[in-house]
Design a protein around this motif. Structure first.
Motif, mmCIF file in Angstrom:
data_model
loop_
_atom_site.group_PDB
_atom_site.id
_atom_site.type_symbol
_atom_site.label_atom_id
_atom_site.label_comp_id
_atom_site.label_asym_id
_atom_site.label_seq_id
_atom_site.Cartn_x
_atom_site.Cartn_y
_atom_site.Cartn_z
ATOM 1 N N VAL A 1 54.295 10.191 -48.968
ATOM 2 C CA VAL A 1 54.394 8.744 -48.941
ATOM 3 C C VAL A 1 53.472 8.271 -47.829
ATOM 4 O O VAL A 1 53.468 8.825 -46.739
ATOM 5 C CB VAL A 1 55.847 8.292 -48.654
ATOM 6 N N THR A 2 52.693 7.246 -48.105
ATOM 7 C CA THR A 2 51.794 6.703 -47.092
ATOM 8 C C THR A 2 52.467 5.518 -46.430
ATOM 9 O O THR A 2 52.839 4.548 -47.079
ATOM 10 C CB THR A 2 50.465 6.264 -47.728
ATOM 11 N N ALA B 1 50.035 6.824 -42.040
ATOM 12 C CA ALA B 1 50.616 8.150 -41.853
ATOM 13 C C ALA B 1 51.147 8.645 -43.186
ATOM 14 O O ALA B 1 51.802 7.901 -43.920
ATOM 15 C CB ALA B 1 51.743 8.099 -40.828
ATOM 16 N N ASP B 2 50.842 9.891 -43.504
ATOM 17 C CA ASP B 2 51.381 10.528 -44.704
ATOM 18 C C ASP B 2 52.548 11.411 -44.293
ATOM 19 O O ASP B 2 52.417 12.252 -43.393
ATOM 20 C CB ASP B 2 50.309 11.375 -45.400
ATOM 21 N N ILE B 3 53.683 11.228 -44.964
ATOM 22 C CA ILE B 3 54.889 11.979 -44.631
ATOM 23 C C ILE B 3 55.659 12.245 -45.914
ATOM 24 O O ILE B 3 55.592 11.466 -46.868
ATOM 25 C CB ILE B 3 55.742 11.210 -43.591
ATOM 26 N N LYS B 4 56.367 13.340 -45.939
ATOM 27 C CA LYS B 4 57.188 13.683 -47.101
ATOM 28 C C LYS B 4 58.444 12.810 -47.114
ATOM 29 O O LYS B 4 58.989 12.448 -46.064
ATOM 30 C CB LYS B 4 57.603 15.156 -47.051
ATOM 31 N N ILE B 5 58.924 12.462 -48.295
ATOM 32 C CA ILE B 5 60.080 11.567 -48.429
ATOM 33 C C ILE B 5 61.335 12.123 -47.748
ATOM 34 O O ILE B 5 61.992 11.391 -47.004
ATOM 35 C CB ILE B 5 60.349 11.240 -49.916
#
Length: 94
Positions: A27-28, A37-41
């Motif tokens: 998720v951005t 920032a890109d991070i996992k849900i």
């Protein structure tokens, strides 16, 4: 009763693991300015959960600390009051 409690926690853990594995996508997040920032849900949900839990837990611990101090002070006061009370007379009891 202990069995039901354990069963509840096991089922909750299984549901959370299934949710995490099924939604393991990036998720951005658009932060301030042009920062992204890109991070996992599941990691995002864990961070948000902890951001809500930690302040509440700290308030609870502060209240417990204050309550324990009051209880200890009352117990000390009660112990000193019980020691200072002396019998009225040493005569025989009728």
């Amino acid at each position: 009763m202990q069995f039901l409690k354990t069963l509840f926690w096991v089922l909750l853990a299984v549901v959370l693991v299934l949710f995490g594995t099924r939604n393991w996508a990036d998720v951005t997040l658009n932060l301030w300015g042009d920062i992204q920032a890109d991070i996992k849900i599941p990691l995002l949900l864990l961070i948000v959960f902890l951001l809500g839990l930690i302040p509440t837990w700290l308030v609870m611990r502060a209240r417990m600390w204050s309550t324990n101090r009051r209880i200890e002070a009352l117990e000390r006061h009660q112990a000193t009051a019980a020691e200072s009370v002396a019998p009225a007379s040493e005569g025989p009891v009728i």
